[in-house]
Motif scaffolding. Structure first.
Motif, PDB file in Angstrom:
ATOM      1  N   ALA A  84       0.830  -1.209   0.000  1.00 59.18           N
ATOM      2  CA  ALA A  84       0.000   0.000   0.000  1.00 59.18           C
ATOM      3  C   ALA A  84       0.867   1.263   0.000  1.00 59.18           C
ATOM      4  CB  ALA A  84      -0.920   0.001   1.208  1.00 59.18           C
ATOM      5  N   PRO A  85       0.607   2.206  -0.899  1.00 55.84           N
ATOM      6  CA  PRO A  85       1.359   3.469  -0.922  1.00 55.84           C
ATOM      7  C   PRO A  85       1.166   4.255   0.368  1.00 55.84           C
ATOM      8  CG  PRO A  85       0.097   3.164  -2.956  1.00 55.84           C
ATOM      9  CD  PRO A  85      -0.376   2.121  -1.983  1.00 55.84           C
ATOM     10  N   ASP A  86       2.159   5.040   0.714  1.00 57.30           N
ATOM     11  CA  ASP A  86       2.130   5.767   1.987  1.00 57.30           C
ATOM     12  C   ASP A  86       0.903   6.662   2.117  1.00 57.30           C
ATOM     13  OD1 ASP A  86       4.470   4.565   2.759  1.00 57.30           O
ATOM     14  OD2 ASP A  86       5.751   6.254   2.193  1.00 57.30           O
ATOM     15  N   ASP A  87       0.525   7.351   1.039  1.00 57.28           N
ATOM     16  CA  ASP A  87      -0.618   8.260   1.152  1.00 57.28           C
ATOM     17  C   ASP A  87      -1.909   7.494   1.405  1.00 57.28           C
ATOM     18  OD1 ASP A  87      -0.594   7.157  -1.372  1.00 57.28           O
ATOM     19  OD2 ASP A  87      -1.170   8.999  -2.406  1.00 57.28           O
ATOM     20  N   TYR A  88      -2.011   6.287   0.814  1.00 57.34           N
ATOM     21  CA  TYR A  88      -3.196   5.478   1.065  1.00 57.34           C
ATOM     22  C   TYR A  88      -3.191   4.954   2.498  1.00 57.34           C
ATOM     23  CZ  TYR A  88      -6.737   1.883   0.838  1.00 57.34           C
ATOM     24  OH  TYR A  88      -7.848   1.116   1.110  1.00 57.34           O
ATOM     25  N   VAL A  89      -2.043   4.538   2.985  1.00 56.94           N
ATOM     26  CA  VAL A  89      -1.917   4.062   4.364  1.00 56.94           C
ATOM     27  C   VAL A  89      -2.396   5.124   5.344  1.00 56.94           C
ATOM     28  CG1 VAL A  89      -0.262   3.415   6.160  1.00 56.94           C
ATOM     29  CG2 VAL A  89      -0.060   2.423   3.875  1.00 56.94           C
ATOM     30  N   GLN A  90      -1.987   6.366   5.099  1.00 55.72           N
ATOM     31  CA  GLN A  90      -2.356   7.446   6.015  1.00 55.72           C
ATOM     32  C   GLN A  90      -3.834   7.807   5.907  1.00 55.72           C
ATOM     33  OE1 GLN A  90       0.384  10.639   5.165  1.00 55.72           O
ATOM     34  NE2 GLN A  90       2.184   9.397   5.659  1.00 55.72           N
ATOM     35  N   SER A  91      -4.346   7.906   4.688  1.00 58.11           N
ATOM     36  CA  SER A  91      -5.740   8.333   4.527  1.00 58.11           C
ATOM     37  C   SER A  91      -6.732   7.268   4.968  1.00 58.11           C
ATOM     38  CB  SER A  91      -6.000   8.711   3.063  1.00 58.11           C
ATOM     39  OG  SER A  91      -5.856   7.578   2.207  1.00 58.11           O
ATOM     40  N   SER A  92      -6.372   5.996   4.827  1.00 59.32           N
ATOM     41  CA  SER A  92      -7.283   4.904   5.175  1.00 59.32           C
ATOM     42  C   SER A  92      -6.960   4.253   6.511  1.00 59.32           C
ATOM     43  CB  SER A  92      -7.264   3.841   4.068  1.00 59.32           C
ATOM     44  OG  SER A  92      -7.794   4.357   2.870  1.00 59.32           O
ATOM     45  N   VAL A 113      -4.375   2.400   7.511  1.00 61.86           N
ATOM     46  CA  VAL A 113      -4.007   1.005   7.276  1.00 61.86           C
ATOM     47  C   VAL A 113      -2.945   0.578   8.286  1.00 61.86           C
ATOM     48  CG1 VAL A 113      -2.910  -0.597   5.650  1.00 61.86           C
ATOM     49  CG2 VAL A 113      -4.597   1.080   4.838  1.00 61.86           C
ATOM     50  N   SER A 114      -3.137  -0.588   8.884  1.00 65.37           N
ATOM     51  CA  SER A 114      -2.157  -1.180   9.784  1.00 65.37           C
ATOM     52  C   SER A 114      -2.091  -2.680   9.500  1.00 65.37           C
ATOM     53  CB  SER A 114      -2.538  -0.977  11.252  1.00 65.37           C
ATOM     54  OG  SER A 114      -2.667   0.387  11.574  1.00 65.37           O
ATOM     55  N   TYR A 115      -0.930  -3.257   9.749  1.00 65.34           N
ATOM     56  CA  TYR A 115      -0.786  -4.704   9.621  1.00 65.34           C
ATOM     57  C   TYR A 115       0.415  -5.123  10.450  1.00 65.34           C
ATOM     58  CZ  TYR A 115       2.807  -3.427   6.202  1.00 65.34           C
ATOM     59  OH  TYR A 115       3.910  -2.885   5.584  1.00 65.34           O
ATOM     60  N   THR A 116       0.364  -6.334  10.960  1.00 66.26           N
ATOM     61  CA  THR A 116       1.458  -6.808  11.800  1.00 66.26           C
ATOM     62  C   THR A 116       1.433  -8.327  11.867  1.00 66.26           C
ATOM     63  OG1 THR A 116       2.552  -6.460  13.938  1.00 66.26           O
ATOM     64  CG2 THR A 116       0.195  -6.848  14.005  1.00 66.26           C
ATOM     65  N   ARG A 117       2.551  -8.883  12.278  1.00 65.77           N
ATOM     66  CA  ARG A 117       2.625 -10.310  12.586  1.00 65.77           C
ATOM     67  C   ARG A 117       2.485 -10.481  14.093  1.00 65.77           C
ATOM     68  NH1 ARG A 117       4.226 -13.354   8.192  1.00 65.77           N
ATOM     69  NH2 ARG A 117       5.285 -12.215   6.522  1.00 65.77           N
ATOM     70  N   ALA A 129      -5.711  -4.340   9.206  1.00 70.65           N
ATOM     71  CA  ALA A 129      -6.701  -3.319   9.554  1.00 70.65           C
ATOM     72  C   ALA A 129      -6.724  -2.251   8.475  1.00 70.65           C
ATOM     73  CB  ALA A 129      -6.369  -2.700  10.906  1.00 70.65           C
ATOM     74  N   ASN A 130      -7.919  -1.825   8.100  1.00 72.37           N
ATOM     75  CA  ASN A 130      -8.078  -0.804   7.068  1.00 72.37           C
ATOM     76  C   ASN A 130      -9.404  -0.084   7.309  1.00 72.37           C
ATOM     77  OD1 ASN A 130      -8.646   0.625   4.695  1.00 72.37           O
ATOM     78  ND2 ASN A 130      -7.626  -0.864   3.384  1.00 72.37           N
ATOM     79  N   HIS A 131      -9.335   1.102   7.901  1.00 72.54           N
ATOM     80  CA  HIS A 131     -10.556   1.854   8.201  1.00 72.54           C
ATOM     81  C   HIS A 131     -11.192   2.419   6.935  1.00 72.54           C
ATOM     82  CE1 HIS A 131     -10.676   2.047  12.678  1.00 72.54           C
ATOM     83  NE2 HIS A 131      -9.406   1.692  12.525  1.00 72.54           N
ATOM     84  N   GLY A 132     -10.398   2.608   5.880  1.00 75.96           N
ATOM     85  CA  GLY A 132     -10.947   3.138   4.639  1.00 75.96           C
ATOM     86  C   GLY A 132     -11.835   2.147   3.922  1.00 75.96           C
ATOM     87  N   THR A 133     -11.659   0.867   4.211  1.00 76.46           N
ATOM     88  CA  THR A 133     -12.499  -0.193   3.636  1.00 76.46           C
ATOM     89  C   THR A 133     -12.970  -1.059   4.796  1.00 76.46           C
ATOM     90  OG1 THR A 133     -10.961  -0.156   1.763  1.00 76.46           O
ATOM     91  CG2 THR A 133     -12.651  -1.845   1.738  1.00 76.46           C
ATOM     92  N   PRO A 134     -14.021  -0.622   5.495  1.00 76.50           N
ATOM     93  CA  PRO A 134     -14.421  -1.262   6.752  1.00 76.50           C
ATOM     94  C   PRO A 134     -15.224  -2.535   6.562  1.00 76.50           C
ATOM     95  CG  PRO A 134     -15.860   0.580   6.292  1.00 76.50           C
ATOM     96  CD  PRO A 134     -14.830   0.567   5.195  1.00 76.50           C
ATOM     97  N   ILE A 135     -14.607  -3.520   5.883  1.00 73.24           N
ATOM     98  CA  ILE A 135     -15.235  -4.828   5.712  1.00 73.24           C
ATOM     99  C   ILE A 135     -14.281  -5.884   6.258  1.00 73.24           C
ATOM    100  CG2 ILE A 135     -16.657  -4.158   3.746  1.00 73.24           C
ATOM    101  CD1 ILE A 135     -14.554  -5.311   1.887  1.00 73.24           C
ATOM    102  N   ALA A 136     -14.810  -7.075   6.529  1.00 77.38           N
ATOM    103  CA  ALA A 136     -14.015  -8.097   7.209  1.00 77.38           C
ATOM    104  C   ALA A 136     -12.798  -8.537   6.402  1.00 77.38           C
ATOM    105  CB  ALA A 136     -14.896  -9.303   7.534  1.00 77.38           C
ATOM    106  N   GLU A 137     -12.906  -8.558   5.053  1.00 77.64           N
ATOM    107  CA  GLU A 137     -11.767  -8.996   4.243  1.00 77.64           C
ATOM    108  C   GLU A 137     -10.533  -8.164   4.512  1.00 77.64           C
ATOM    109  OE1 GLU A 137     -15.332 -10.569   2.183  1.00 77.64           O
ATOM    110  OE2 GLU A 137     -14.814  -8.712   3.205  1.00 77.64           O
ATOM    111  N   TRP A 178      -5.244  -6.338  19.653  1.00 77.78           N
ATOM    112  CA  TRP A 178      -4.674  -5.563  18.547  1.00 77.78           C
ATOM    113  C   TRP A 178      -5.776  -5.070  17.613  1.00 77.78           C
ATOM    114  CZ3 TRP A 178      -4.355  -5.100  13.312  1.00 77.78           C
ATOM    115  CH2 TRP A 178      -3.302  -4.317  12.801  1.00 77.78           C
ATOM    116  N   MET A 179      -6.724  -5.934  17.298  1.00 82.11           N
ATOM    117  CA  MET A 179      -7.805  -5.547  16.403  1.00 82.11           C
ATOM    118  C   MET A 179      -8.689  -4.478  17.031  1.00 82.11           C
ATOM    119  SD  MET A 179      -7.115  -7.246  13.700  1.00 82.11           S
ATOM    120  CE  MET A 179      -8.571  -7.126  12.646  1.00 82.11           C
ATOM    121  N   ASN A 180      -8.958  -4.596  18.311  1.00 79.00           N
ATOM    122  CA  ASN A 180      -9.752  -3.569  18.987  1.00 79.00           C
ATOM    123  C   ASN A 180      -9.087  -2.207  18.902  1.00 79.00           C
ATOM    124  OD1 ASN A 180     -11.868  -5.235  19.757  1.00 79.00           O
ATOM    125  ND2 ASN A 180     -10.959  -5.745  21.745  1.00 79.00           N
ATOM    126  N   GLU A 181      -7.766  -2.190  18.923  1.00 76.14           N
ATOM    127  CA  GLU A 181      -7.028  -0.920  18.885  1.00 76.14           C
ATOM    128  C   GLU A 181      -6.890  -0.371  17.478  1.00 76.14           C
ATOM    129  OE1 GLU A 181      -2.620   0.917  20.090  1.00 76.14           O
ATOM    130  OE2 GLU A 181      -3.183  -1.117  20.685  1.00 76.14           O
TER     131      GLU A 181
END
Length: 274
Positions: free
Chosen positions: A24-32, A34-38, A46-54, A78-81
């Motif tokens: 994901a491009p940085d501007d998309y990460v910031q606007s939406s 976006v978070s991800y981790t192991r 996590a992606n608030h810009g696309t609030p669906i389970a996928e 982690w998901m709650n946060e």
């Protein structure tokens, strides 16, 4: 008890989604947001810009090694946060240990919907469809990457902002990205992620006005053919699991079965109880 095959198909899917988020491009990460981790052998997306389970879920719990209740609680915390409230934990029925169901109940999770059908196919060549499409399938190059992004957005009805995100997969290591064209018009797409001689097929989308013209059958066949040429030993994909007795009404599900994929199991979605 999970098997080596179950673990392999879960792992390549997990790595595909993790790398998708990493692209994901940085501007998309910031606007939406976006978070991800192991989280151990699991991943959390996590992606608030696309609030669906996928785009807001945990994958891999209890597959490569037995899970613990502490890991489940860590994933939920982690998901709650970070995630949209619509997030889901997707736990394969072959996950270990067998006490995981008790932990799910103890953490106020409940199963919703029909879950995802996990499909597998060996590396035998794909047969031609009896009614070949007139659409032309092309492997994407960076110069035309935006065609893929536009079809993903339009085919799934996602926010316009995802176009730059999915376009970023074209030319990325481990990815092969395809678009089906009607003359010069991009109308359908699919992607393949390659990792350790396994392939995950996904991001299958067709613009509404071009559905029913064989695009996805052709895209699946092309990915199988190219995957075998690249040394793939097994393919996996997932689709929504239709209600019992209505499998033939789900086109994506039928497309994969028609291409000699076998449904191995159904992976349920678990969400926090309201």
């Amino acid at each position: 008890m999970n098997t080596a095959l179950d673990c392999a198909i879960e792992k390549v899917e997990r790595e595909a989604w993790f790398d998708l988020f990493a692209a994901a491009p940085d501007d998309y990460v910031q606007s939406s947001k976006v978070s991800y981790t192991r989280l151990g052998t699991n991943i959390a997306l996590a992606n608030h810009g696309t609030p669906i389970a996928e785009f807001n879920r945990v994958l891999g719990l209890g597959m490569e090694e037995p899970a613990s209740e502490a890991e489940l609680e860590q994933a939920i915390a982690w998901m709650n946060e970070h995630a949209s409230p619509s997030y889901a934990l997707q736990i394969a029925p072959t996950a270990r240990p067998n006490t995981i169901d008790k932990w799910i109940q103890a953490n106020d999770l409940e199963r919703v919907g029909n879950g995802l059908a996990k499909h597998y196919r060996n590396a035998l060549p794909a047969e031609n469809h009896p009614l070949p499409t007139t659409l032309e399938v092309k492997l994407m190059i960076p110069h035309h990457a935006v065609d893929f992004g536009h079809v993903v957005q339009g085919g799934f009805g996602l926010p316009v902002s995802v176009i730059s995100w999915f376009s970023a997969l074209v030319g990325r290591p481990k990815w092969k990205v395809y678009v089906a064209y009607d003359s010069h018009t991009p109308v359908a797409c699919g992607a393949m992620f390659l990792d350790n001689n396994w392939a995950w097929l996904g991001i299958d989308a067709t613009l509404p006005e071009y559905r029913g013209r064989g695009a996805q059958n052709a895209l699946i066949k092309q990915r199988i053919t190219d995957g075998i040429a690249a040394g793939v030993i097994g393919f996996t994909a997932e689709t929504g699991q239709p209600p019992e007795g209505e499998e033939d009404k789900n086109k994506s599900y039928c497309n994969y079965l028609r291409s000699d994929f076998k449904r191995l199991y159904i992976r349920p979605n678990y969400v926090i109880k309201n």
